[in-house]
Structures are given as structure tokens and as C-alpha cells.
Enzyme design. Structure first.
Site, mmCIF file in Angstrom:
data_model
loop_
_atom_site.group_PDB
_atom_site.id
_atom_site.type_symbol
_atom_site.label_atom_id
_atom_site.label_comp_id
_atom_site.label_asym_id
_atom_site.label_seq_id
_atom_site.Cartn_x
_atom_site.Cartn_y
_atom_site.Cartn_z
ATOM 1 N N ASP A 12 1.224 -1.216 0.371
ATOM 2 C CA ASP A 12 0.142 0.636 0.503
ATOM 3 C C ASP A 12 0.274 1.024 0.010
ATOM 4 O OD1 ASP A 12 -2.421 1.336 -0.228
ATOM 5 O OD2 ASP A 12 -2.442 1.401 2.144
ATOM 6 N N ASN A 60 -10.931 -2.880 -4.647
ATOM 7 C CA ASN A 60 -10.267 -1.479 -5.613
ATOM 8 C C ASN A 60 -10.762 -1.304 -7.384
ATOM 9 O OD1 ASN A 60 -7.211 -2.947 -4.526
ATOM 10 N ND2 ASN A 60 -8.356 -0.975 -4.103
HETATM 11 C C1 IPE Z 1 -5.341 -2.470 -0.593
HETATM 12 O O1 IPE Z 1 -4.926 -1.190 -0.177
HETATM 13 C C2 IPE Z 1 -5.494 -3.674 -1.463
HETATM 14 C C3 IPE Z 1 -4.434 -3.596 -2.308
HETATM 15 C C4 IPE Z 1 -3.159 -3.257 -1.616
HETATM 16 C C5 IPE Z 1 -3.993 -4.093 -3.497
HETATM 17 P P1 IPE Z 1 -6.318 0.162 -0.638
HETATM 18 O O2 IPE Z 1 -5.466 1.073 -0.496
HETATM 19 O O3 IPE Z 1 -7.005 -0.710 -1.832
HETATM 20 O O4 IPE Z 1 -6.923 -0.501 1.241
HETATM 21 P P2 IPE Z 1 -8.205 0.691 1.852
HETATM 22 O O5 IPE Z 1 -8.788 1.249 1.116
HETATM 23 O O6 IPE Z 1 -7.112 1.654 1.900
HETATM 24 O O7 IPE Z 1 -8.356 0.147 3.003
HETATM 25 C C1 IPE Z 2 -1.814 -0.191 -3.081
HETATM 26 O O1 IPE Z 2 -1.807 1.504 -2.988
HETATM 27 C C2 IPE Z 2 -2.284 -0.386 -4.663
HETATM 28 C C3 IPE Z 2 -3.506 -0.791 -4.864
HETATM 29 C C4 IPE Z 2 -4.258 -0.551 -4.349
HETATM 30 C C5 IPE Z 2 -3.548 -1.642 -6.019
HETATM 31 P P1 IPE Z 2 -2.688 2.862 -3.008
HETATM 32 O O2 IPE Z 2 -3.056 3.122 -4.656
HETATM 33 O O3 IPE Z 2 -3.326 2.028 -2.514
HETATM 34 O O4 IPE Z 2 -1.944 3.643 -2.776
HETATM 35 P P2 IPE Z 2 -2.490 4.883 -2.018
HETATM 36 O O5 IPE Z 2 -2.730 3.830 -0.896
HETATM 37 O O6 IPE Z 2 -3.987 5.585 -2.254
HETATM 38 O O7 IPE Z 2 -1.402 5.940 -1.034
HETATM 39 MG MG MG Z 3 -4.322 2.651 -0.398
#
Ligand code: IPE
Ligand code: IPE
Ligand code: MG
Length: 238
Positions: A12, A60
Site C-alpha cells: 500500500d 479496488n
Molecule cells: C489494499 O489497499 C489493497 C491492496 C494493497 C491491493 P487499499 O489502499 O485498497 O486499502 P484501503 O481502501 O485503504 O483499506
Molecule cells: C496500493 O496503493 C496499490 C493498490 C491498491 C492497487 P494505493 O493505490 O492504495 O496507494 P494509496 O493508499 O492511495 O497511497
Molecule cells: Mg491504499
């Protein structure tokens, strides 16, 4: 010092990494692939048996369409590009998740990449890499329960567990989440019931070999009691 058999990683912080640099979010995802490459090779080098990474959650899909489609393109291209090098490195790739949500193109890329790495062995050993796409821990439990119901089998801990995904990997020992959030976000649930949880502020594109070493050192210092007392654990060891 003990090494986790099964390491799970919630990758993340890609979006924030990009935002801080005034770059589009997708650039963060692109850089995130570099981190993944590093962590896969480090995990392999350290003799970890299974590495499961959260690449795209069942939630997602709620993201803007252009981000979702860019991620899907990355998955297709990444699978095509990385399969051969992974096979040479002794990494067996599995894409885990609800594939009914995948495009034909992604399904084809998954099949080819899984086939290309299915028998991968290097220097006499191999590592499982589970890339979780359209995965949700709740979905995993539901699909297992559904299979049991369809087969008319009794539902108990052992039978349900035997129908979960990632059978080859066993329980999660260590779960790492980068990006500063202290939540699981519907990643592996059942199999992580006794996982040690490691949360770090480091954003995924900045997470490197040293950060992994720190997490593994921390894991090595944990006493895993599984409901027992500390005295019982130390008694067992002596
Ligand atoms: C979790 O991250 C999913 C992945 C890393 C693929 P998110 O960024 O989607 O999680 P939330 O929404 O902040 O909980
Ligand atoms: C995790 O990084 C990757 C996926 C969920 C695909 P994020 O895209 O959630 O990054 P932040 O949380 O917005 O920084
Ligand atoms: Mg995220």
C-alpha cells in the site's frame, strides 16, 4: 532466528508516493512493480516458502475507471514480461482471486504465466508467489463454504480450511502492510488467524531489501504462543 514460511504483503501507498511527487497515481503503481521485483528476489534468497502479495482487492473496482484499467494493463504486461525470469529464478507463480471478474486478456496472460512457472526449480528449490488479484479474504471463505455445500460435506474447521485458496502455502506467519495504515482491508483472513502483523509507514514504492530485513528481524524476535503460555513455549524449546 526463524524465517516465516508464508509471508503476506499488503503493498500500500503507491498513490501517496506519486502524489507527493506531483505525479499521476499510476506512476506510483509503476514504481511499486520495482519494489515487488526486489521483494520477490529477497524473499527467494532468504528461503521463504511462499510469498503472497495483494495486488488488487475485490474492493479496488471502486476506484476511478482509468486507474483500474491501467492496473489491469500492468497485470497483463507484468505477467507476460516476468514469467520467464521468475521461472529461471525458481519461482512458481499463482494468480489467486475471483477470476470471473477478469478480462479474456488477463485470463490468457494468467494461464500462460502460471504454465511457464509451474515446474520452476532453481538450485534445487523453489518459492510460491501468490499474486492476489480481485481477491478478498471474505470471498475466499465463501468460495470454500460453497464448495463444501455443493459436495454435501460437513462444515468444520478442517474441511473448510482444506477448500481455501493457496493450499500450497499454509497459514500466514507474517503479514506486512506498508503505507502507514493499520488494517487488513479484506486481505487473507482465515489463513492469517495467527499471523504476526507488521505495519510500517514506508510507502510501497520506497520499500526495499533493508525494510524487508527489518520486518524479518522483528518477526524473528516474536514469541508465537498459539494460545499457550510463555513457559510452555520456552519449555518446548529447551
Ligand atoms: C489494499 O489497499 C489493497 C491492496 C494493497 C491491493 P487499499 O489502499 O485498497 O486499502 P484501503 O481502501 O485503504 O483499506
Ligand atoms: C496500493 O496503493 C496499490 C493498490 C491498491 C492497487 P494505493 O493505490 O492504495 O496507494 P494509496 O493508499 O492511495 O497511497
Ligand atoms: Mg491504499
Amino acid at each position: 532466528m526463524s524465517t516465516p514460511q508464508h509471508l503476506a504483503v499488503i503493498m500500500d501507498g503507491n498513490g501517496r508516493w506519486a502524489k507527493r511527487r506531483f505525479l499521476p497515481r499510476i506512476e506510483g503503481h509503476r514504481r511499486g512493480i520495482e519494489s515487488l521485483r526486489t521483494i520477490v528476489s529477497q524473499a527467494r534468497r532468504r528461503g521463504i516458502h511462499s510469498l503472497s502479495v495483494f495486488a488488487f482487492s475485490s474492493e479496488n473496482w471502486r476506484r476511478p475507471e482509468d486507474e483500474v484499467s491501467a492496473l489491469m494493463r500492468f497485470f497483463v504486461a507484468g505477467l507476460e514480461r516476468e514469467a520467464e525470469p521468475l521461472a529461471r529464478a525458481g519461482v512458481r507463480l499463482h494468480v489467486v482471486g475471483d477470476k470471473t471478474g477478469f478480462s479474456e486478456e488477463l485470463i490468457g496472460a494468467v494461464q500462460r504465466a502460471e504454465a511457464a512457472t509451474a515446474n520452476a526449480v532453481a538450485e534445487g528449490s523453489f518459492m510460491h508467489l501468490n499474486v492476489c488479484i480481485n481477491y478478498g479474504g471474505r470471498w475466499d471463505i465463501v468460495q470454500a463454504a460453497r464448495k463444501l455445500a455443493e459436495q454435501g460435506e460437513a462444515i468444520d474447521v478442517a474441511s473448510l480450511e482444506s477448500h481455501l485458496t493457496m493450499q500450497w502455502s499454509g497459514p500466514v506467519d507474517l503479514m506486512i502492510r506498508t503505507g502507514g495504515e493499520s488494517r487488513i482491508s479484506n486481505f487473507i483472513l482465515w489463513q492469517a488467524a495467527y499471523a504476526e502483523l507488521y505495519f510500517t509507514e514506508r510507502l510501497w514504492p520506497d520499500f526495499g531489501a533493508e525494510d524487508l530485513s527489518e520486518a524479518l528481524d522483528w518477526y524473528g524476535s516474536r514469541e508465537r504462543r498459539f494460545g499457550m503460555t510463555s513457559e510452555q513455549i520456552s519449555g518446548e524449546r529447551s
